[in-house]
Design a protein around this motif. Structure first.
Motif, mmCIF file in Angstrom:
data_model
loop_
_atom_site.group_PDB
_atom_site.id
_atom_site.type_symbol
_atom_site.label_atom_id
_atom_site.label_comp_id
_atom_site.label_asym_id
_atom_site.label_seq_id
_atom_site.Cartn_x
_atom_site.Cartn_y
_atom_site.Cartn_z
ATOM 1 N N SER A 221 1.312 -0.977 0.156
ATOM 2 C CA SER A 221 0.121 -0.375 -0.033
ATOM 3 C C SER A 221 1.340 1.314 -0.101
ATOM 4 N N LEU A 222 2.068 1.279 0.635
ATOM 5 C CA LEU A 222 2.862 2.312 0.133
ATOM 6 C C LEU A 222 3.906 1.762 -0.774
ATOM 7 N N ARG A 223 4.388 1.170 -1.345
ATOM 8 C CA ARG A 223 5.139 1.204 -2.875
ATOM 9 C C ARG A 223 4.916 2.698 -3.968
ATOM 10 N N ASP A 224 3.372 3.144 -3.822
ATOM 11 C CA ASP A 224 3.396 4.403 -5.149
ATOM 12 C C ASP A 224 3.209 5.279 -4.089
ATOM 13 N N PHE A 225 4.952 6.006 -4.097
ATOM 14 C CA PHE A 225 4.835 7.844 -2.827
ATOM 15 C C PHE A 225 4.419 8.777 -4.058
ATOM 16 N N LYS A 226 3.771 9.204 -3.791
ATOM 17 C CA LYS A 226 3.607 10.890 -4.340
ATOM 18 C C LYS A 226 4.487 11.950 -3.786
ATOM 19 N N LEU A 227 4.830 12.241 -5.473
ATOM 20 C CA LEU A 227 6.014 13.491 -4.664
ATOM 21 C C LEU A 227 5.019 15.080 -4.928
ATOM 22 N N SER A 228 5.053 15.448 -3.639
ATOM 23 C CA SER A 228 4.679 17.520 -3.667
ATOM 24 C C SER A 228 4.633 18.087 -5.076
ATOM 25 N N LEU A 229 4.147 19.082 -4.760
ATOM 26 C CA LEU A 229 4.754 20.183 -6.197
ATOM 27 C C LEU A 229 5.705 20.632 -6.322
ATOM 28 N N ASN B 6 3.068 14.143 4.307
ATOM 29 C CA ASN B 6 1.899 14.832 4.207
ATOM 30 C C ASN B 6 2.145 16.051 3.455
ATOM 31 N N SER B 7 3.179 15.690 2.219
ATOM 32 C CA SER B 7 3.370 17.025 1.746
ATOM 33 C C SER B 7 2.933 16.636 0.144
ATOM 34 N N ALA B 8 2.638 15.917 0.108
ATOM 35 C CA ALA B 8 1.699 15.892 -1.442
ATOM 36 C C ALA B 8 0.088 16.155 -1.392
ATOM 37 N N GLU B 9 0.182 15.961 0.243
ATOM 38 C CA GLU B 9 -1.411 16.416 0.182
ATOM 39 C C GLU B 9 -2.043 17.974 0.165
ATOM 40 N N ILE B 10 -0.954 18.586 1.044
ATOM 41 C CA ILE B 10 -0.913 19.806 1.759
ATOM 42 C C ILE B 10 -0.803 20.248 0.268
ATOM 43 N N PHE B 11 -0.054 19.861 -0.866
ATOM 44 C CA PHE B 11 0.576 20.459 -2.238
ATOM 45 C C PHE B 11 0.475 19.988 -3.573
ATOM 46 N N PRO B 12 -0.560 18.926 -3.481
ATOM 47 C CA PRO B 12 -0.897 18.295 -4.902
ATOM 48 C C PRO B 12 -0.092 18.236 -5.516
ATOM 49 N N PRO B 13 0.745 16.963 -6.556
ATOM 50 C CA PRO B 13 1.603 17.198 -7.756
ATOM 51 C C PRO B 13 0.573 17.857 -9.420
ATOM 52 N N ARG B 14 1.345 17.886 -9.518
ATOM 53 C CA ARG B 14 0.305 18.097 -11.149
ATOM 54 C C ARG B 14 1.701 17.040 -12.290
ATOM 55 N N LYS B 15 0.606 17.280 -13.798
ATOM 56 C CA LYS B 15 1.392 16.763 -14.377
ATOM 57 C C LYS B 15 1.733 17.799 -15.490
#
Length: 440
Positions: free
Chosen positions: A20-28, A187-196
């Motif tokens: 469940s933690l394998r896909d880690f999202k970067l923040s903006l 929690n960075s990606a939750e506060i600053f969601p990434p963009r494509k």
């Protein structure tokens, strides 16, 4: 001094990372950060009353780092794209080395080029060339002293993140319960969601030069820092900080050198990095992981010559940053607003009619409290790339408010800068680390 690499090993988390933690999202902010490496280097003297056996210490460090990777699992991952880190436990690189001199011999007169041999990754490297998001190098001196370097991709970490990771590793090695207080908060990606978006055309303030520039180490003793702070006081800045006061003096003297060499009086821009954890509403704890950093620019025109005036300009721009940039980061069109903000700064950086300087500060990060079980470090420093007009600040090993600065300038500017009487009234040029060490 010679350093010989004796071993290289890939270290994986001691427990597998859950699916469940394998896909880690970067923040903006992570996305916009260039793929370079940040490095910290800590030197420790030989153990008093403990073991100086290299093998035992190495095995203990490797085990505790693998344990630490279970918490800091993205450090063992690989970049998939500019949005995701694949945390399938690829591992971190552990490098071991032997140094053919004693620690005291090395610290008697530090040399920047030799420091680079203790750091396993050049700052300007990328994961594509290194193959790991984090690299550790442990170097053993003949006397039993040890140097520990941690290099982490800036895609994942700023200076505060590196401090938390290293502090957790040290506490785990030491067997301290303090490690539990340093569990990372992702929690960075939750506060600053990434963009494509395509990184093509996205400006960067990082510009490493092929030309080699001289770098000098300065030490500002606590009494001199206090004197600078007194000079920096003004009606609008009643309590200037240590970093503001030292930065303003270095900026002033560097600019004086540049103007003397060019024969032209030009305005100047100073860009300063800011830890935004405490500036976000609500504030974030120190163990919030990622690039939680912003930057602001202060401009100096040719009429401003007093130290308190420069500090006032730095503080005024910080107030604007606190008010406007933080709101901009958390609004719906944050990406567009931040890109425009960066474009303005990058344009200023490229202007030939302005002198551009970059300053970072790792003061007040408690680096000298990092204990692996053999006491506090005798010296802590950071790795820098070959970036012209760079100023980096850190606390000294005295713990009394003294500041150590590394400054990179052109050869012509450095020649005048390091001879500036105003600078030398407050700073010592590359004193021995052993002479600056606190006796306590």
């Amino acid at each position: 001094m010679k350093i010989q690499i004796t071993a290289r090993e890939t270290l994986k988390p001691s427990s597998p990372t859950p699916q469940s933690l394998r896909d880690f999202k970067l923040s903006l902010i992570d996305q916009l950060t260039p793929s370079v490496y940040g490095s910290m280097l800590l030197f420790y003297s030989s153990i008093n009353g403990g073991t100086n056996n290299h093998f035992e210490r190495s095995e203990k460090l490797k085990k505790s780092f693998s344990d630490t990777l279970t918490l800091f699992y993205p450090l063992a991952g690989k970049t998939v794209d500019n949005i995701t880190i694949d945390c399938s436990d690829y591992g971190a690189l552990y490098v071991e080395a032997r140094v053919d001199c004693t620690l005291s011999e090395f610290l008697q007169q530090t040399n920047w080029d030799q420091l680079g041999e203790f750091i396993p990754v050049k700052v300007e490297s990328t994961e594509d060339t290194v193959g790991f998001l984090s690299v550790i190098q442990v170097s053993f001196f003949d006397c039993g002293g040890i140097a520990i370097a941690m290099s982490i991709s800036h895609k994942l970490a700023d200076g505060a993140t590196a401090a938390v990771a290293m502090r957790c590793w040290a506490a785990t090695t030491f067997g301290s319960a303090d490690a539990l207080a340093m569990v990372p908060l992702y929690n960075s990606a939750e506060i600053f969601p990434p963009r494509k978006f395509s990184v093509v055309g996205v400006p960067t303030l990082v510009d490493f030069n092929k030309e080699k520039f001289p770098i000098k180490r300065l030490v500002f003793e606590a009494s001199k820092v206090a004197a600078l702070k007194a000079l920096a006081v003004s009606e609008s800045v009643e309590r200037p900080t240590r970093a503001e006061s030292v930065t303003a003096l270095i900026w002033k003297c560097a600019l004086n050198a540049a103007r003397s060499n060019s024969g032209v009086s030009r305005p100047s821009i100073l860009t300063r990095a800011v830890n935004i954890r405490r500036k976000i509403e609500p504030p974030l704890p120190d163990n919030s992981i990622g690039n939680l950093v912003g930057f602001y620019t202060a401009e100096k025109d040719e009429s401003e010559t007093e130290l308190n005036g420069l500090v006032r300009k730095i503080r005024d721009k910080l107030k604007v940053f606190d008010k406007n940039y933080m709101k901009m980061l958390q609004q719906e069109d944050a990406f567009e607003a931040v890109i425009e903000y960066w474009k303005v700064a990058a344009t200023q950086m490229m202007r030939h009619d302005m002198e551009f300087y970059i300053c970072t500060s790792l003061c007040n990060f408690s680096w000298y409290d990092i204990d692996f079980g053999w006491g506090r470090p005798v010296w802590v420093t950071m790795g820098s790339g070959n970036m012209k007009n760079l100023i980096e600040l850190m606390d000294t090993n005295k713990g009394d408010g003294s500041i150590e600065a590394w400054v990179i300038l052109s050869e012509q500017d450095m020649y005048l800068f390091e001879r500036d009487p105003e600078l030398l009234a407050y700073a010592s040029l590359n004193p021995s680390v052993l002479d600056t060490k606190s006796s306590s």
